[in-house]
Design a protein around this motif. Structure first.
Motif, PDB file in Angstrom:
ATOM      1  N   GLU A   9      -2.279 208.596  27.815  1.00 51.05           N
ATOM      2  CA  GLU A   9      -1.712 207.262  27.607  1.00 51.05           C
ATOM      3  C   GLU A   9      -2.402 206.196  28.462  1.00 51.05           C
ATOM      4  OE1 GLU A   9       2.404 207.857  28.560  1.00 51.05           O
ATOM      5  OE2 GLU A   9       2.855 208.762  26.623  1.00 51.05           O
ATOM      6  N   CYS A  10      -3.314 206.621  29.338  1.00 54.60           N
ATOM      7  CA  CYS A  10      -4.011 205.681  30.213  1.00 54.60           C
ATOM      8  C   CYS A  10      -5.101 204.953  29.440  1.00 54.60           C
ATOM      9  CB  CYS A  10      -4.646 206.412  31.398  1.00 54.60           C
ATOM     10  SG  CYS A  10      -3.468 207.112  32.561  1.00 54.60           S
ATOM     11  N   SER A  11      -5.127 203.638  29.572  1.00 53.48           N
ATOM     12  CA  SER A  11      -6.169 202.838  28.922  1.00 53.48           C
ATOM     13  C   SER A  11      -7.502 203.082  29.618  1.00 53.48           C
ATOM     14  CB  SER A  11      -5.804 201.357  28.997  1.00 53.48           C
ATOM     15  OG  SER A  11      -5.890 200.915  30.351  1.00 53.48           O
ATOM     16  N   ASP A  12      -8.570 202.680  28.950  1.00 50.09           N
ATOM     17  CA  ASP A  12      -9.899 202.779  29.558  1.00 50.09           C
ATOM     18  C   ASP A  12      -9.957 201.971  30.850  1.00 50.09           C
ATOM     19  OD1 ASP A  12     -10.746 204.408  27.489  1.00 50.09           O
ATOM     20  OD2 ASP A  12     -11.778 202.794  26.407  1.00 50.09           O
ATOM     21  N   LYS A  13      -9.275 200.827  30.874  1.00 49.54           N
ATOM     22  CA  LYS A  13      -9.246 199.986  32.076  1.00 49.54           C
ATOM     23  C   LYS A  13      -8.591 200.731  33.244  1.00 49.54           C
ATOM     24  CE  LYS A  13      -7.389 195.725  33.977  1.00 49.54           C
ATOM     25  NZ  LYS A  13      -6.511 194.565  33.757  1.00 49.54           N
ATOM     26  N   ILE A  18      -8.884 204.089  38.251  1.00 46.48           N
ATOM     27  CA  ILE A  18      -8.694 205.374  38.937  1.00 46.48           C
ATOM     28  C   ILE A  18     -10.033 205.849  39.494  1.00 46.48           C
ATOM     29  CG2 ILE A  18      -8.101 207.809  38.636  1.00 46.48           C
ATOM     30  CD1 ILE A  18      -6.074 206.878  36.457  1.00 46.48           C
ATOM     31  N   GLU A  19     -11.065 205.771  38.676  1.00 48.69           N
ATOM     32  CA  GLU A  19     -12.407 206.177  39.116  1.00 48.69           C
ATOM     33  C   GLU A  19     -12.828 205.374  40.350  1.00 48.69           C
ATOM     34  OE1 GLU A  19     -17.016 206.342  37.444  1.00 48.69           O
ATOM     35  OE2 GLU A  19     -15.450 205.424  36.213  1.00 48.69           O
TER      36      GLU A  19
END
Length: 179
Positions: A9-13, A18-19
């Protein structure tokens, strides 16, 4: 704001944030979503955002069946506990851990939360309701996937849907890479 979401459910943004949070903390390698430094990827993430919606905290968890003394145990392995430098010492990580454990209990995804850590952070995890146990742990090494048998490093467990006394005795095989 603190919320717990499924990884998918995490968006690419959010994944990019996170990265960046990981790579600020660990400068010797690059974090990737599906192979975070060779550890197990998270299927659930607890995320903390500041007032501008920037990610300032992260905890990952992955549910799996582990073997403890030959008994099957449903455990959520905890890893990737990070708080951005400007937000430390404000109980953010404890609040995030409380949110994650509540999510795990409400969604009945695991009976116990489980983690291995460095000696210097044991007290923090104990302040989050984890109990240190002394066992032999069997897991796969990050990149080679060689079987490792280790005794003496900190292992901590927290009850989610059972009492801590219900955690079985015996050696622990986490059946994969560490979290």
């Amino acid at each position: 704001m603190i919320k717990t979401v499924l990884d998918n459910e995490c968006s690419d943004k959010v994944i990019k944030q996170i990265e960046m949070l990981f790579n600020q903390e660990y400068t010797d390698a690059q974090w990737t979503r599906n192979d975070p430094y060779g550890y197990s990827p998270a299927s659930v993430r607890t995320l903390a955002f500041d007032n501008e919606n920037n990610l300032v905290g992260h905890i990952g968890a992955e549910q799996r069946m582990i073997s403890v003394g030959g008994t099957e145990v449903s455990a959520a392995g905890i890893g990737g506990v990070l708080v951005a430098p400007g937000f430390r010492n404000q109980k953010l990580a404890q609040n995030m851990m409380r949110e994650l454990k509540s999510y795990l209990k409400y969604n009945q995804t695991a009976d116990f939360a489980y983690l291995g850590c460095r000696e210097e952070v044991v007290r923090f995890y104990e302040s989050c309701g984890f109990t240190r146990i002394y066992r032999t742990e069997i897991f796969l090494e990050n990149f080679s996937h060689k079987k490792i048998v280790r005794t003496g490093d900190p292992i901590l467990v927290s009850a989610i849907n059972n009492g801590i006394a219900d955690f079985p005795k015996g050696d622990i095989d986490i059946r994969g890479t560490a979290w």
